[in-house]
Design a protein around this motif. Structure first.
Motif, PDB file in Angstrom:
ATOM      1  N   PRO A   1     -44.652 -37.876  18.956  1.00 45.49           N
ATOM      2  CA  PRO A   1     -43.959 -37.345  17.892  1.00 45.49           C
ATOM      3  C   PRO A   1     -42.546 -37.791  18.033  1.00 45.49           C
ATOM      4  O   PRO A   1     -42.062 -37.387  19.109  1.00 45.49           O
ATOM      5  N   VAL A   2     -41.756 -37.873  16.926  1.00 48.41           N
ATOM      6  CA  VAL A   2     -40.655 -37.873  17.053  1.00 48.41           C
ATOM      7  C   VAL A   2     -39.888 -36.422  16.960  1.00 48.41           C
ATOM      8  O   VAL A   2     -38.595 -36.442  17.116  1.00 48.41           O
ATOM      9  N   HIS A   3     -40.708 -35.983  16.113  1.00 45.83           N
ATOM     10  CA  HIS A   3     -40.016 -34.342  15.863  1.00 45.83           C
ATOM     11  C   HIS A   3     -41.400 -33.465  15.841  1.00 45.83           C
ATOM     12  O   HIS A   3     -42.326 -33.753  15.417  1.00 45.83           O
ATOM     13  N   LEU A   4     -41.086 -32.259  16.590  1.00 42.25           N
ATOM     14  CA  LEU A   4     -42.076 -31.342  16.628  1.00 42.25           C
ATOM     15  C   LEU A   4     -41.297 -29.993  15.837  1.00 42.25           C
ATOM     16  O   LEU A   4     -40.479 -29.279  16.285  1.00 42.25           O
ATOM     17  N   PRO A   5     -41.945 -29.647  14.751  1.00 41.06           N
ATOM     18  CA  PRO A   5     -41.540 -28.477  14.027  1.00 41.06           C
ATOM     19  C   PRO A   5     -41.637 -27.344  15.018  1.00 41.06           C
ATOM     20  O   PRO A   5     -42.734 -26.959  15.532  1.00 41.06           O
ATOM     21  N   GLY A   6     -40.426 -26.421  14.967  1.00 37.99           N
ATOM     22  CA  GLY A   6     -40.631 -25.062  15.589  1.00 37.99           C
ATOM     23  C   GLY A   6     -40.748 -23.932  14.607  1.00 37.99           C
ATOM     24  O   GLY A   6     -40.614 -24.099  13.515  1.00 37.99           O
TER      25      GLY A   6
END
Length: 469
Positions: free
Chosen positions: A165-170
DNA sequence: TTCGACTTCAC
DNA sequence: TGAAGTCGA
């Protein structure tokens, strides 16, 4: 915002080709990555624990790179996870499956407890190519011999890799994290900076670099050169696999591609990968593989327990140069060449008639790539109590092996200061690394052999004749 | 039931 | 070449 998911990382410290990570992302929920230093993990050997710390540091940095964090918590897994669920209001927990007995018991308890509270609790594949229960013989049941297992696995499809993934939502609010440095995971490993400097770099990026370098430079000669202990001809990927810094699937597809390209070392590489797979297959189906003789008729064998000779073996003072070189390499670097492992193990179990579990314990203490399944299978294979289609008593002769696989003595000289007039940095680093109490001195004479090789062989054969029921 | 085959060997 | 058991189809 939706309730977050807790992603419990264990031996899958990577972003790329990580099925549980992909599954968590697919839910659309915010993800809270956590690593739990539980009592099971604290029981790791000194070198493995140190190496795990490096893996965690690298993985935390990788998570930051995709806008996330690695939350560190210490304590019994269930307790820690339940508290985190409360703190974050999470919908549940996901993790990658583990296949050793200790982890399976722990994970079953965790799963049942979370589910009982109405929480999501999901385990996913990812540590091996094929779930151990999915590979069966024609009659049903697990394989017990490598070659038929290899033939079965060779033909099986392996799903393509998953992208990182290029972004992992937190989550909106991150829970507190312990500081990695406070865990003191290096405190058992007091071998000095000289040791650390020699360790391979950690993390997913390093693993991928290592694979690329291997595929490019060494795979073609792998089958022909990998047994020569002085050479850098092996893949060096085991410790990355141990911590899940790279997936076995990534290695499988790279190997298959090389095979299609006609790379002469590719099949041997794939076979080695499948040996790891076979070890986990065995450990899943025989959970006591690391404790009990796999063949029960070995229970009557008169193994010696821990003893003074075994202590000399641990310290690299057997008087067999190849064995001592191997033991010193492991103590200083946390690594040992594959062939050297077999020779050192054979010497302990056959020439010194010492219980394979004594050797297993020391490897667990010293190896950075410590893998319970591969080591349990390997030690039992050498000892004779494990899976081995060959019926004869396997006894390696360390002198013969040295002539064959270290013909110029480079490996022996590299690690044994007493053997050379001007010992190199590696050989001397051992004397810096060992505890003072061992009283090691590079100027001391090299020890006489603990036992005459021919006599040791005869003694082992005699013990076999008497000892097995 | 039969039968070919079995990671890495030593002498 | 030995010495020789059992796995798996």
């Amino acid at each position: 915002m939706a309730e977050p998911l807790i992603l419990w990382f264990r031996r899958d410290l990577r972003l790329g080709d990580n099925p549980v990570l992909a599954a968590a992302l697919a839910t659309g929920r915010p993800v809270v990555p956590v690593f739990v230093l539980d009592p099971e993990t604290e029981a790791l050997g000194a070198a493995a624990k140190q190496r795990l710390q490096m893996a965690l540091a690298a993985f935390a940095a990788a998570l930051q790179g995709v806008g996330s964090r690695l939350i560190l918590r210490r304590g019994p897994a269930l307790e820690v996870l339940e508290r985190l669920v409360e703190e974050t209001g999470a919908a549940g927990v996901m993790w990658s499956r583990a296949y050793d007995a200790t982890s399976r018991v722990r994970d079953q308890v965790v799963k049942a407890a979370l589910k009982a509270r109405g929480l999501l609790a999901e385990s996913h594949a990812g540590f091996v190519l094929h779930e151990p229960w999915t590979v069966e013989t024609g009659q049903g049941g697990p394989y017990r011999v490598f070659t038929p297992y290899w033939r079965a696995v060779r033909a099986l499809p392996v799903a393509p890799e998953l992208p990182a993934p290029v972004h992992l939502p937190g989550p909106e609010r991150w829970p507190d994290s312990a500081a990695l440095a406070d865990w003191n995971m290096t405190c058992d490993m007091q071998r000095g900076a000289v040791v650390l400097a020699r360790w391979q770099s950690s993390g997913e990026g390093a693993a991928l670099d290592r694979l690329a370098g291997f595929a490019e430079d060494r795979m073609a000669a792998y089958a022909a050169r990998r047994d020569f202990v002085a050479e850098d001809a092996t893949s060096g990927l085991s410790e990355h696999l141990t911590y899940g810094e790279i997936s076995p699937r990534t290695l499988w597809h790279r190997g298959r591609r090389a095979m299609e390209e006609g790379n002469p070392g590719a099949e041997t590489f794939l076979k080695e990968l499948v040996w790891r797979e076979f070890a986990w297959h065995l450990m899943y189906h025989y959970p006591e593989l690391g404790q009990d003789n796999w063949k029960a008729d070995w229970n009557a064998f008169p193994w010696r327990g821990d003893n003074a000779d075994a202590e000399k073996w641990r310290r690299g003072l057997t008087g067999e140069p190849l064995v001592d070189a191997a033991m010193r390499e492991m103590f200083v670097t946390g690594r040992m060449h594959n062939r050297a492992r077999m020779i050192a193990a054979s010497y302990l179990t056959k020439h010194l008639l010492t219980d394979w579990r004594v050797g297993l314990d020391w490897f667990a203490e010293c190896l950075t790539d410590w893998d319970p399944a591969a080591n349990a299978m390997g030690w039992q294979w050498v000892a004779g109590s494990g899976p081995d289609a060959s019926p004869y008593f396997r006894i390696f002769n360390p002198a013969t092996q040295a002539e064959k696989f270290d013909p110029e003595g480079r490996y022996r000289r590299r690690w044994i200061a007493e053997m050379t007039r001007n010992p190199g940095a590696e050989a001397l680093s051992y004397f810096d690394a060992v505890p003072k109490s061992w009283g090691m001195d590079p100027a001391a004479p090299y020890p006489m052999p603990l036992i005459d090789l021919a006599a040791g062989r005869e003694r082992a054969l005699e013990a076999l004749k008497q000892g097995k029921s």
